[in-house]
Design a protein around this motif. Structure first.
Motif, mmCIF file in Angstrom:
data_model
loop_
_atom_site.group_PDB
_atom_site.id
_atom_site.type_symbol
_atom_site.label_atom_id
_atom_site.label_comp_id
_atom_site.label_asym_id
_atom_site.label_seq_id
_atom_site.Cartn_x
_atom_site.Cartn_y
_atom_site.Cartn_z
ATOM 1 N N ILE A 54 -75.969 -56.710 -39.044
ATOM 2 C CA ILE A 54 -76.278 -56.810 -40.485
ATOM 3 C C ILE A 54 -76.420 -55.413 -41.095
ATOM 4 C CG2 ILE A 54 -77.578 -58.123 -42.196
ATOM 5 C CD1 ILE A 54 -78.745 -59.802 -40.038
ATOM 6 N N ASP A 55 -75.474 -54.550 -40.760
ATOM 7 C CA ASP A 55 -75.431 -53.200 -41.324
ATOM 8 C C ASP A 55 -74.602 -53.274 -42.602
ATOM 9 O OD1 ASP A 55 -75.084 -50.555 -41.983
ATOM 10 O OD2 ASP A 55 -74.601 -49.898 -39.939
ATOM 11 N N LEU A 56 -75.250 -53.634 -43.705
ATOM 12 C CA LEU A 56 -74.529 -53.912 -44.941
ATOM 13 C C LEU A 56 -73.824 -52.690 -45.539
ATOM 14 C CD1 LEU A 56 -76.943 -56.491 -46.611
ATOM 15 C CD2 LEU A 56 -74.905 -56.905 -45.233
ATOM 16 N N PRO A 57 -74.426 -51.494 -45.531
ATOM 17 C CA PRO A 57 -73.673 -50.332 -46.041
ATOM 18 C C PRO A 57 -72.405 -50.068 -45.229
ATOM 19 C CG PRO A 57 -76.014 -49.841 -45.955
ATOM 20 C CD PRO A 57 -75.830 -51.144 -45.238
ATOM 21 N N ARG A 58 -72.491 -50.190 -43.897
ATOM 22 C CA ARG A 58 -71.315 -50.001 -43.058
ATOM 23 C C ARG A 58 -70.300 -51.120 -43.297
ATOM 24 N NH1 ARG A 58 -67.594 -46.940 -40.732
ATOM 25 N NH2 ARG A 58 -66.928 -47.686 -38.679
ATOM 26 N N LEU A 59 -70.798 -52.342 -43.496
ATOM 27 C CA LEU A 59 -69.908 -53.471 -43.756
ATOM 28 C C LEU A 59 -69.120 -53.245 -45.048
ATOM 29 C CD1 LEU A 59 -68.871 -56.289 -43.070
ATOM 30 C CD2 LEU A 59 -70.885 -57.240 -44.218
ATOM 31 N N GLU A 60 -69.790 -52.756 -46.078
ATOM 32 C CA GLU A 60 -69.087 -52.491 -47.333
ATOM 33 C C GLU A 60 -68.040 -51.396 -47.145
ATOM 34 O OE1 GLU A 60 -69.880 -51.514 -52.053
ATOM 35 O OE2 GLU A 60 -71.578 -51.629 -50.670
ATOM 36 N N ALA A 61 -68.383 -50.363 -46.362
ATOM 37 C CA ALA A 61 -67.416 -49.289 -46.121
ATOM 38 C C ALA A 61 -66.182 -49.812 -45.394
ATOM 39 C CB ALA A 61 -68.077 -48.172 -45.319
ATOM 40 N N LEU A 62 -66.380 -50.656 -44.377
ATOM 41 C CA LEU A 62 -65.247 -51.211 -43.634
ATOM 42 C C LEU A 62 -64.413 -52.140 -44.512
ATOM 43 C CD1 LEU A 62 -66.907 -52.023 -40.176
ATOM 44 C CD2 LEU A 62 -65.345 -50.140 -40.718
ATOM 45 N N TYR A 63 -65.089 -52.936 -45.320
ATOM 46 C CA TYR A 63 -64.400 -53.855 -46.227
ATOM 47 C C TYR A 63 -63.519 -53.090 -47.219
ATOM 48 C CZ TYR A 63 -63.955 -57.226 -50.095
ATOM 49 O OH TYR A 63 -63.476 -58.031 -51.107
ATOM 50 N N GLN A 64 -64.104 -52.101 -47.877
ATOM 51 C CA GLN A 64 -63.354 -51.336 -48.870
ATOM 52 C C GLN A 64 -62.222 -50.544 -48.225
ATOM 53 O OE1 GLN A 64 -63.725 -51.953 -51.887
ATOM 54 N NE2 GLN A 64 -65.784 -52.768 -52.100
ATOM 55 N N GLN A 65 -62.477 -49.990 -47.054
ATOM 56 C CA GLN A 65 -61.454 -49.218 -46.359
ATOM 57 C C GLN A 65 -60.270 -50.098 -45.982
ATOM 58 O OE1 GLN A 65 -62.366 -46.289 -43.059
ATOM 59 N NE2 GLN A 65 -61.431 -47.911 -41.842
ATOM 60 N N SER A 66 -60.550 -51.287 -45.462
ATOM 61 C CA SER A 66 -59.457 -52.173 -45.035
ATOM 62 C C SER A 66 -58.590 -52.583 -46.217
ATOM 63 C CB SER A 66 -60.021 -53.411 -44.325
ATOM 64 O OG SER A 66 -60.751 -54.240 -45.219
ATOM 65 N N LEU A 67 -59.215 -52.870 -47.362
ATOM 66 C CA LEU A 67 -58.444 -53.301 -48.527
ATOM 67 C C LEU A 67 -57.687 -52.150 -49.166
ATOM 68 C CD1 LEU A 67 -60.777 -55.865 -50.323
ATOM 69 C CD2 LEU A 67 -58.979 -56.271 -48.663
ATOM 70 N N ALA A 68 -58.187 -50.927 -48.980
ATOM 71 C CA ALA A 68 -57.508 -49.769 -49.558
ATOM 72 C C ALA A 68 -56.292 -49.340 -48.746
ATOM 73 C CB ALA A 68 -58.483 -48.601 -49.683
ATOM 74 N N LEU A 69 -56.359 -49.489 -47.431
ATOM 75 C CA LEU A 69 -55.319 -48.918 -46.570
ATOM 76 C C LEU A 69 -54.225 -49.897 -46.187
ATOM 77 C CD1 LEU A 69 -57.419 -46.677 -44.154
ATOM 78 C CD2 LEU A 69 -56.235 -46.050 -46.262
ATOM 79 N N TYR A 70 -54.475 -51.188 -46.296
ATOM 80 C CA TYR A 70 -53.505 -52.181 -45.826
ATOM 81 C C TYR A 70 -53.284 -53.258 -46.883
ATOM 82 C CZ TYR A 70 -54.513 -50.134 -41.241
ATOM 83 O OH TYR A 70 -54.669 -49.266 -40.195
#
Length: 306
Positions: free
Chosen positions: A110-126
């Motif tokens: 439940i690392d929400l800041p890290r989760l948001e970073a991974l979510y945004q990164q995935s949608l930006a790069l692929y």
């Protein structure tokens, strides 16, 4: 070879929105490929707007080919100008398996800041279809299989709240920017949460549909009135569960006959129950969400809605 644009003056040029439509890669991802990795380098107007030539579009298609072969985006630049016969390198820590492990660990702690970073990164790069297919859909399936044995309501609800917030923001602005058909999306009664519905909403919005989500399962008997009052072009139901026999075998087909718009089903339930509903008025769209959403447009055309 440099990616610097040196096209002749008479070369046809396309704005980023048109390139996004032609290639299926959203504008955020195109900008990220340019800024972070130098994969493409479009021309610029005096006001700074990007313009892409046919060569750029071909290059984008080659990038997609490498990504579809499992090559991390960080390694694609070295491959673009190589012969077509070159073998894909062995994936490193940026491959999908590693990204799935990172995402799973982040969700479960439940690392929400890290989760948001991974979510945004995935949608930006692929491209979104790739992100859903390779990352989010497998992770949700893994979690649901685990939760079926060892329920973890805190993790589930935290993930649902996170995705509901992120997807809701995206839908709000996307719905305002498009005049596409309105899809009414709802979870089925046995689904313990909206994870499948939220992923389907992302895909539908990306494909130019307006999306109306309902937080709670709407009784089937109320769908005709909902379609009429919301001016929906289609109803799409989702579930990661098998759903009850009577609901699937009787209630769904009966409801489909009362609607004047198509009734579609996607998620795990569509895979598990396909044979039972294949010959009914219910459209079974499968558990591969990008493919399921891709089937909507032909279905709407066949129904005379488009």
């Amino acid at each position: 070879m440099s990616t610097k644009a040196t096209h002749p003056p008479d070369t046809p040029l396309y704005p980023i929105r048109e390139v996004s439509r032609l290639t299926g890669v959203n504008s955020v991802t195109l900008r990220a490929w340019e800024r972070r990795y130098g994969l493409i380098c479009p021309q610029r107007t005096p006001k700074g707007h990007r313009l892409y030539a046919q060569d750029d579009i071909i290059r984008i298609e080659r990038i997609l080919q490498w990504l579809n072969r499992g090559v991390p985006v960080s390694q694609v630049a070295d491959l673009l100008d190589q012969p077509e016969t070159v073998e894909a390198p062995v994936p490193d820590a940026g491959d999908w398996a590693s990204q799935r492990q990172q995402l799973l660990a982040t969700i479960e702690t439940i690392d929400l800041p890290r989760l948001e970073a991974l979510y945004q990164q995935s949608l930006a790069l692929y491209p979104l279809s790739m992100v859903i297919n390779e990352l989010w859909q497998p992770v949700v399936k893994t979690l649901e299989a685990k939760w079926a044995i060892e329920p973890d309501e805190l993790v589930r609800r935290a993930l649902e709240a996170f995705l509901r917030s992120q997807v809701g923001i995206r839908l709000h602005y996307a719905n305002q920017a498009t005049r596409g058909p309105l899809i009414l999306l709802n979870a089925m009664p046995d689904d313990p949460g909206p994870l499948w519905m939220l992923m389907a909403a992302l895909m539908a919005s990306e494909q130019g549909y307006r999306v109306q989500l309902l937080d709670h399962t709407l009784p089937l008997a109320e769908l005709p009135q909902a379609v009429k009052r919301l001016h929906c072009s289609m109803v799409l139901l989702t579930s990661g569960q098998r759903e009850a026999d009577d609901y699937v075998r009787r209630a769904l087909p009966d409801t489909a006959k009362t609607l004047n718009v198509p009734l579609g089903v996607c998620g795990e339930v569509a895979r598990l129950r396909d044979a039972e509903l294949r010959d009914s008025d219910v459209h079974m769209l499968g558990d591969d969400l990008p493919q399921a959403i891709a089937r909507l447009r032909p279905l709407l055309r066949e129904s005379g809605i488009l």
